[in-house]
Design a protein around this motif. Sequence first.
Motif, mmCIF file in Angstrom:
data_model
loop_
_atom_site.group_PDB
_atom_site.id
_atom_site.type_symbol
_atom_site.label_atom_id
_atom_site.label_comp_id
_atom_site.label_asym_id
_atom_site.label_seq_id
_atom_site.Cartn_x
_atom_site.Cartn_y
_atom_site.Cartn_z
ATOM 1 N N THR A 118 45.699 61.903 42.794
ATOM 2 C CA THR A 118 46.690 61.729 41.726
ATOM 3 C C THR A 118 47.303 60.322 41.727
ATOM 4 O O THR A 118 48.168 60.021 40.918
ATOM 5 C CB THR A 118 47.828 62.775 41.841
ATOM 6 N N PHE A 119 46.870 59.474 42.664
ATOM 7 C CA PHE A 119 47.278 58.064 42.706
ATOM 8 C C PHE A 119 46.015 57.242 42.985
ATOM 9 O O PHE A 119 45.119 57.724 43.678
ATOM 10 C CB PHE A 119 48.263 57.791 43.858
ATOM 11 N N ILE A 120 45.998 56.005 42.472
ATOM 12 C CA ILE A 120 44.866 55.111 42.772
ATOM 13 C C ILE A 120 45.413 53.755 43.191
ATOM 14 O O ILE A 120 46.339 53.238 42.566
ATOM 15 C CB ILE A 120 43.960 54.897 41.534
ATOM 16 N N VAL A 121 44.847 53.192 44.247
ATOM 17 C CA VAL A 121 45.099 51.782 44.557
ATOM 18 C C VAL A 121 43.751 51.087 44.429
ATOM 19 O O VAL A 121 42.764 51.503 45.046
ATOM 20 C CB VAL A 121 45.674 51.594 45.973
ATOM 21 N N THR A 122 43.708 50.037 43.608
ATOM 22 C CA THR A 122 42.426 49.385 43.344
ATOM 23 C C THR A 122 42.581 47.861 43.366
ATOM 24 O O THR A 122 43.665 47.335 43.624
ATOM 25 C CB THR A 122 41.841 49.876 42.000
ATOM 26 N N HIS A 123 41.470 47.174 43.138
ATOM 27 C CA HIS A 123 41.468 45.716 43.132
ATOM 28 C C HIS A 123 41.346 45.236 41.682
ATOM 29 O O HIS A 123 40.647 45.883 40.891
ATOM 30 C CB HIS A 123 40.274 45.215 43.957
ATOM 31 N N PRO A 124 41.995 44.110 41.331
ATOM 32 C CA PRO A 124 41.904 43.632 39.944
ATOM 33 C C PRO A 124 40.465 43.594 39.407
ATOM 34 O O PRO A 124 40.232 43.948 38.251
ATOM 35 C CB PRO A 124 42.520 42.228 40.014
ATOM 36 N N GLU A 125 39.491 43.228 40.259
ATOM 37 C CA GLU A 125 38.096 43.161 39.772
ATOM 38 C C GLU A 125 37.542 44.538 39.388
ATOM 39 O O GLU A 125 36.541 44.617 38.678
ATOM 40 C CB GLU A 125 37.176 42.578 40.857
ATOM 41 N N LEU A 126 38.145 45.597 39.939
ATOM 42 C CA LEU A 126 37.624 46.948 39.682
ATOM 43 C C LEU A 126 38.548 47.733 38.751
ATOM 44 O O LEU A 126 38.325 48.920 38.502
ATOM 45 C CB LEU A 126 37.466 47.702 41.013
ATOM 46 N N LEU A 127 39.581 47.036 38.267
ATOM 47 C CA LEU A 127 40.628 47.729 37.498
ATOM 48 C C LEU A 127 40.075 48.454 36.272
ATOM 49 O O LEU A 127 40.431 49.601 36.013
ATOM 50 C CB LEU A 127 41.718 46.714 37.092
ATOM 51 N N ALA A 128 39.178 47.787 35.536
ATOM 52 C CA ALA A 128 38.671 48.396 34.299
ATOM 53 C C ALA A 128 37.976 49.727 34.612
ATOM 54 O O ALA A 128 38.184 50.723 33.908
ATOM 55 C CB ALA A 128 37.708 47.435 33.607
ATOM 56 N N THR A 129 37.182 49.749 35.668
ATOM 57 C CA THR A 129 36.496 50.985 36.069
ATOM 58 C C THR A 129 37.514 52.046 36.448
ATOM 59 O O THR A 129 37.412 53.210 36.040
ATOM 60 C CB THR A 129 35.579 50.701 37.295
ATOM 61 N N ALA A 130 38.518 51.633 37.236
ATOM 62 C CA ALA A 130 39.540 52.579 37.698
ATOM 63 C C ALA A 130 40.311 53.171 36.523
ATOM 64 O O ALA A 130 40.556 54.379 36.463
ATOM 65 C CB ALA A 130 40.491 51.887 38.672
ATOM 66 N N PRO A 140 48.002 59.147 35.326
ATOM 67 C CA PRO A 140 48.719 58.241 34.415
ATOM 68 C C PRO A 140 48.675 56.788 34.910
ATOM 69 O O PRO A 140 48.635 56.547 36.120
ATOM 70 C CB PRO A 140 50.155 58.776 34.437
ATOM 71 N N PRO A 141 48.686 55.828 33.960
ATOM 72 C CA PRO A 141 48.586 54.397 34.330
ATOM 73 C C PRO A 141 49.645 53.962 35.344
ATOM 74 O O PRO A 141 49.381 53.092 36.173
ATOM 75 C CB PRO A 141 48.780 53.665 33.004
ATOM 76 N N GLU A 149 48.935 40.098 44.841
ATOM 77 C CA GLU A 149 50.345 39.890 44.503
ATOM 78 C C GLU A 149 50.619 39.833 43.011
ATOM 79 O O GLU A 149 51.760 39.815 42.587
ATOM 80 C CB GLU A 149 50.851 38.597 45.149
ATOM 81 N N GLU A 150 49.564 39.786 42.207
ATOM 82 C CA GLU A 150 49.747 39.586 40.761
ATOM 83 C C GLU A 150 49.631 40.894 39.985
ATOM 84 O O GLU A 150 48.781 41.724 40.301
ATOM 85 C CB GLU A 150 48.644 38.653 40.221
ATOM 86 N N ALA A 151 50.453 41.012 38.924
ATOM 87 C CA ALA A 151 50.261 42.111 37.982
ATOM 88 C C ALA A 151 49.126 41.723 37.023
ATOM 89 O O ALA A 151 48.944 40.549 36.703
ATOM 90 C CB ALA A 151 51.543 42.370 37.203
ATOM 91 N N VAL A 152 48.333 42.703 36.614
ATOM 92 C CA VAL A 152 47.231 42.441 35.676
ATOM 93 C C VAL A 152 47.295 43.489 34.568
ATOM 94 O O VAL A 152 47.279 44.694 34.855
ATOM 95 C CB VAL A 152 45.853 42.539 36.394
ATOM 96 N N ASN A 153 47.365 43.022 33.326
ATOM 97 C CA ASN A 153 47.437 43.927 32.157
ATOM 98 C C ASN A 153 48.502 45.011 32.323
ATOM 99 O O ASN A 153 48.272 46.166 31.966
ATOM 100 C CB ASN A 153 46.094 44.621 31.901
ATOM 101 N N GLY A 154 49.620 44.662 32.908
ATOM 102 C CA GLY A 154 50.702 45.644 33.074
ATOM 103 C C GLY A 154 50.576 46.493 34.342
ATOM 104 O O GLY A 154 51.481 47.262 34.657
ATOM 105 N N PHE A 155 49.455 46.368 35.055
ATOM 106 C CA PHE A 155 49.311 47.118 36.308
ATOM 107 C C PHE A 155 49.878 46.274 37.449
ATOM 108 O O PHE A 155 49.553 45.090 37.561
ATOM 109 C CB PHE A 155 47.838 47.485 36.553
ATOM 110 N N LYS A 156 50.712 46.920 38.284
ATOM 111 C CA LYS A 156 51.467 46.156 39.281
ATOM 112 C C LYS A 156 50.866 46.277 40.671
ATOM 113 O O LYS A 156 50.193 47.267 40.990
ATOM 114 C CB LYS A 156 52.900 46.688 39.329
ATOM 115 N N PRO A 157 51.140 45.285 41.533
ATOM 116 C CA PRO A 157 50.691 45.395 42.933
ATOM 117 C C PRO A 157 51.326 46.609 43.607
ATOM 118 O O PRO A 157 52.437 47.013 43.242
ATOM 119 C CB PRO A 157 51.208 44.124 43.589
#
Length: 541
Positions: A118-130, A140-141, A149-157
């Motif tokens: 029910t939770f995912i921790v992923t890497h920015p390079e794999l974010l689209a797949t996740a 939920p997102p 350390e960076e947020a990407v497309n609204g997804f936070k570290p």
Amino acid sequence: MTIYRSPFHDTKLPSTNAYTFTTSNPNNAPDSQVLLIDALTKKRITYGEWKRDTRRFATGLVNNGFKRGDVVAVFSFNQYDYSIVVFAPILLGGIVTTVNSAYTVPELIHQLEDSGATFIVTHPELLATAVEAAKKVGIPPQRIYLFGEEAVNGFKPYSSIFPPLSTPESQLAQPVNLDGEPAATTTAVICYSSGTTGKSKGVELTHLNLCSNAAQVSPTDSDMTPLQTVHLAVLPLYHIYGIQMCMNVAIFNASTTVVLPKFNPVDFLQAIQEFKVQTMNLVPPQILMLVKAPIVDKYDLSSVRRITSGAAPCPPELSVALVQKFPHIYFRQGYGMSELSPVSHAGLYTSPVHGSIGVVAPNCEVRLVDPETGMDAAPGQSGEIWVRGPNVMKGYRNNPKATAETIDKDGFLHTGDIATVDRHGHFFIVDRMKELIKYKGFQVAPAELEAVLVANPEIGDAAVIGVENKAEATEVPLAFVVRAPGSTITEQQVSDYVASKVANHKKLRGGVRFVEIIPKSAAGKILRKDLRALVAQEKAT
Ligand code: ATP
Ligand code: MG
């Protein structure tokens, strides 16, 4: 019934929360000790920071609705702080499921669903797949966090949900008490087997499984001191071999672990040289590279003392070549599987038996059983390895049928691997039951032919599969061969060479094919199914 046991006394089993065990600090490391280093960015985490941040992430998870028994999926290639993300749910009495970073959307969906994440921790390079997979399974997102350390497309570290650094320790999440029986029944990790023989299976490992196996491995390690070393984590941390050896055991010993995000020869060799790495857990393709790749000579590897190889067969010719090339290195193999948390056998560094997977680990009982008759294999004969011990998994997730087929009523886990044992208790893997080629009633082990092939200096790498020979109504061995740089060896020469080394029934009657590369998984296994698919495809066209 013959039961093989360890030459070591049984060890006391730590039946407690795996976080509590892993941070029990038998080597009295100070909080200032450097625990983790990112090999590329050189960022560091001390022992004190690791404990604090693991508890801060656990606190953040609780603040975001995480409850005991909930599942966090970690979908990333190696990160130096991967273990923080892994141990936070574990300390809360929750579950972590680590995902192969090469997975596609459907594969990830299957693991998320099967594990109940029910939770995912992923890497920015794999974010689209996740994100795509999470949408399908209803995560939920706001429950998807990132490494870095960076947020990407609204997804936070993931660190964005940490409480402030000023938060007193007493207000950070504490490891839940699982002392005694609860440690044996509470699942800590659902790791997925490699999928070498079919669909990958969700293996449920308890806190006791994880703690036990770390304790079981220690005596086999301790013929060399100190246990606290500079360790290289280059194995994929999502695989049980990485989870146990590069995280659980390394943190337990408070070794400094240098983490490489992905394997490539230059970064690997550079990291060893730069950080003066002393201990490495590797897989056979990496040993092959150390022995055969010319680039290795450009680096100073004199710091390395211990190498363990596991996950796939390491031929004796290969490990002998390794220690001849690097006389300062002590080498051994270990053997195991996800279902065994993972180790049931390990060699001793100071008395190596090349080609052997070692002796039985303490607290394990092992049988060798003839798969045809169900009786003990006769002395000197091969049989299937059966293992009973505190490291045997709880079971396959959502699959009581497969669990019952694998663990018998006496508690022995049937490994599917065929082995022999010598009179000193050293075990030797012949091959997997499912890989054995049947040539006119004779058994041929691909692993043996591969060992013969790679021992030839003209051959860089090799893999063998069984193919059908309709005319003779039998299976025959076909070899895929990578020529060594500069070699012009021919198919006929390869066939003749093998014929000169093995019994008549093992000859390469299926032929020889030259290829550029042997397909292998990140966990070091030859992907024979890809080779079979290649042959099937050619037949079809
Ligand atoms: P799946 O069960 O999904 O088909 P898998 O068995 O490859 O895949 P893992 O649990 O990652 O998944 O690997 C365990 C297997 O690896 C063992 O059953 C054995 O065949 C092989 N193995 C591990 N260590 C060794 C070793 N030292 N020598 C030979 N084979 C090994
Ligand atoms: Mg398996």
